[in-house]
Write an enzyme that holds these catalytic residues in place. Structure first.
Site, short mmCIF file in Angstrom:
data_model
loop_
_atom_site.label_atom_id
_atom_site.label_comp_id
_atom_site.label_asym_id
_atom_site.label_seq_id
_atom_site.Cartn_x
_atom_site.Cartn_y
_atom_site.Cartn_z
N SER A 145 0.84 -1.19 0.00
CA SER A 145 0.00 0.00 0.00
C SER A 145 0.88 1.24 0.00
O SER A 145 2.09 1.16 0.15
CB SER A 145 -0.92 0.00 1.22
OG SER A 145 -0.16 0.03 2.42
N GLY A 270 -4.20 7.73 6.41
CA GLY A 270 -4.40 6.35 5.99
C GLY A 270 -3.60 5.98 4.76
O GLY A 270 -2.85 6.78 4.21
N HIS A 445 10.67 -11.67 39.62
CA HIS A 445 10.62 -10.34 40.21
C HIS A 445 12.04 -9.74 40.21
O HIS A 445 13.02 -10.45 40.42
CB HIS A 445 10.10 -10.44 41.65
CG HIS A 445 10.17 -9.15 42.41
ND1 HIS A 445 9.21 -8.17 42.28
CD2 HIS A 445 11.10 -8.68 43.27
CE1 HIS A 445 9.54 -7.16 43.06
NE2 HIS A 445 10.68 -7.43 43.67
#
Length: 464
Positions: A145, A270, A445
């Site tokens: 695109s 877009g 942790h």
């Protein structure tokens, strides 16, 4: 005429892996690329934008050095060097992609512009060289695109930027106007604000990231406001003018008419599928109303033997989904494995604002629209130990779970390294790990991932 087993038009993130897979079966492949190996992702999409975003984040951290007890003097952003670093990464990735293709002995790379002549033949126009005509049993289209330019009065007469050209700037804009409040607009807006530009983001939607839940939009809006990024929503751009080196966007909103004047304009409204110059209509390939190539489950078009993948075929517009298209297409077409399908596949994505916005599966608005019952849990980063230690306390984790099966329906992660956390949840969804098992899982942790314990512990017993 040169004959091959397969012709692939476009060396993007579907075309390249598909070429390698077909070649590995001992079949000959012609890979046609008109611009540069790697497609949008490597050349002007993921790789360069995230490289520049990393530079912007360094600038942001330097500006906050005092918060960490580190005193620094004045600093400046050298936009030319930011661009230079970006080009280095692009060249590195493009070179690596090209070398990977060169190792596939059955792949022939042809640089030029492809035009279909029939369901088996492709004409290739080559600059400075004679044209070629190639034929193959199967033709695959992966042309991607391109940035979409809206029809706004005066825009064509202004020196506006798009998502490609803005990365070639060698100066930091004094005031960058961003037309479009979607993911691309947000990434560039925050990036250039951190480089030192004044930034105004404008969009016709009623809020930023309208596809996300309202609380996500509100948190991102607060983050952008704190970084002094101006936003104007629910506006309609009426006219763009260029006078005395300045660009003015005239708009209309509920309060009437207004305007914003800046030094640069980024149009991020877009993208449009690159299907218009392939000669598709002449050979009978059907397009959708949006210009995408219509395909079936096998990625086959309306013309047998011609296939399309990635953005141009309307797949989710992300590199990883184009790559997955290649995997599915190869297995379905060449291996006969029709159990693999693009239908209902999970679509992960990550927007590289800071903190990152990552999504997998359903959000609340989608669940409500589909009438799917859910329970939800939410855990704010301001309560996360790792986030407090690194002073990265913006955002939250959010999860949707099925009340009966206890399976995860989806998650939105707005946090530092949000994409990495989203991938953990994605694997739990694929592996069908119930949410309460994660709640009691001993996670190392102090890590960000251990906040998944807290998140799952916050799941409410009432339906959304």
């Amino acid at each position: 005429m040169k004959e091959f087993d397969a012709i692939i038009i476009g060396a993007g993130q579907s075309g390249m892996p598909l070429a390698k897979k077909i070649s590995a079966k001992g079949l000959s492949v012609a890979l046609i690329e008109k611009r540069a190996i790697g497609g949008t992702c490597i050349n002007d999409g993921c790789s360069p934008t995230k490289t520049m975003a990393a530079s912007a984040r360094v600038a942001h951290l330097v500006s906050r050095a005092g918060d960490f007890g580190v005193d620094v003097g004045a600093y400046t952003v050298n936009q030319k060097n930011v661009k230079k670093r970006k080009h280095y990464i692009v060249d590195l990735f493009r070179g690596g992609a090209a070398k990977g293709l060169e190792k596939s002995e059955q792949v022939t790379i042809v640089m030029g512009t492809a035009i279909l002549q029939s369901d088996r033949r492709v004409h290739v126009e080559r600059e400075g060289q004679s044209d070629l005509v190639l034929s193959a049993k199967k033709i695959f289209i992966n042309t991607g695109s391109a940035p979409r330019t809206p029809e706004i009065e005066g825009l064509a007469d202004c020196p506006f930027l798009d998502s490609t050209s803005i990365m070639e700037l060698e100066e930091t804009p004094e005031h960058l106007i961003v037309l479009g409040g979607g993911y691309i607009g947000l990434e560039f807006g925050q990036m250039f604000r951190r480089f030192g530009s004044q930034v105004t983001i404008m969009d016709m939607a009623s809020r930023l990231v309208p596809k996300e839940d309202t609380d996500v939009c509100e948190e991102i809006s607060c983050i952008f406001k704190e970084e002094q990024i101006a936003t104007k929503v629910s506006i309609e751009a009426k006219k763009v003018s260029f006078t005395n080196g300045k660009i003015t966007v005239a708009y209309e909103d509920a309060e009437g008419n207004g305007s914003v004047t800046g030094s640069h304009l980024l149009v991020a409204t877009g993208r449009t599928p690159s299907s218009g110059a392939l000669g598709l209509e002449a050979v009978g390939v059907t397009l959708t109303d949006s210009g995408h190539i219509a395909v079936d489950e096998n990625f086959e078009t309306s013309v047998p033997g011609i296939y399309a993948l990635g953005d141009v075929a309307g797949s989710p517009p992300f590199t990883h989904m184009a790559y997955h298209d290649a995997y599915l297409a190869f297995n379905r077409i060449y291996e006969g494995n029709t159990s693999l399908s693009k239908k209902d596949r999970l679509v992960p994505y990550c927007v590289f604002i800071d903190p990152q916005l990552a999504r997998i599966g359903l959000n609340e608005e989608q669940a409500k629209a589909k009438g799917i019952p859910y329970h939800t849990g939410k855990f704010w980063m301001k309560h996360a130990g790792r986030a407090l230690e690194t002073d990265e306390t913006k955002g939250f984790f959010k999860v949707l779970v099925d009340p009966e099966s206890r399976q995860i329906l989806g998650a939105t992660i707005l946090s530092m390294d949000g994409g990495e956390i989203m991938a953990v949840i994605q694997m739990a969804m694929v592996g069908k790990v119930p949410y309460d098992q994660i709640q009691h899982l001993p996670i190392a942790h102090p890590t960000l991932a251990e906040s998944l314990n807290n998140l799952m512990g916050q799941v409410k017993s009432t339906n959304g």
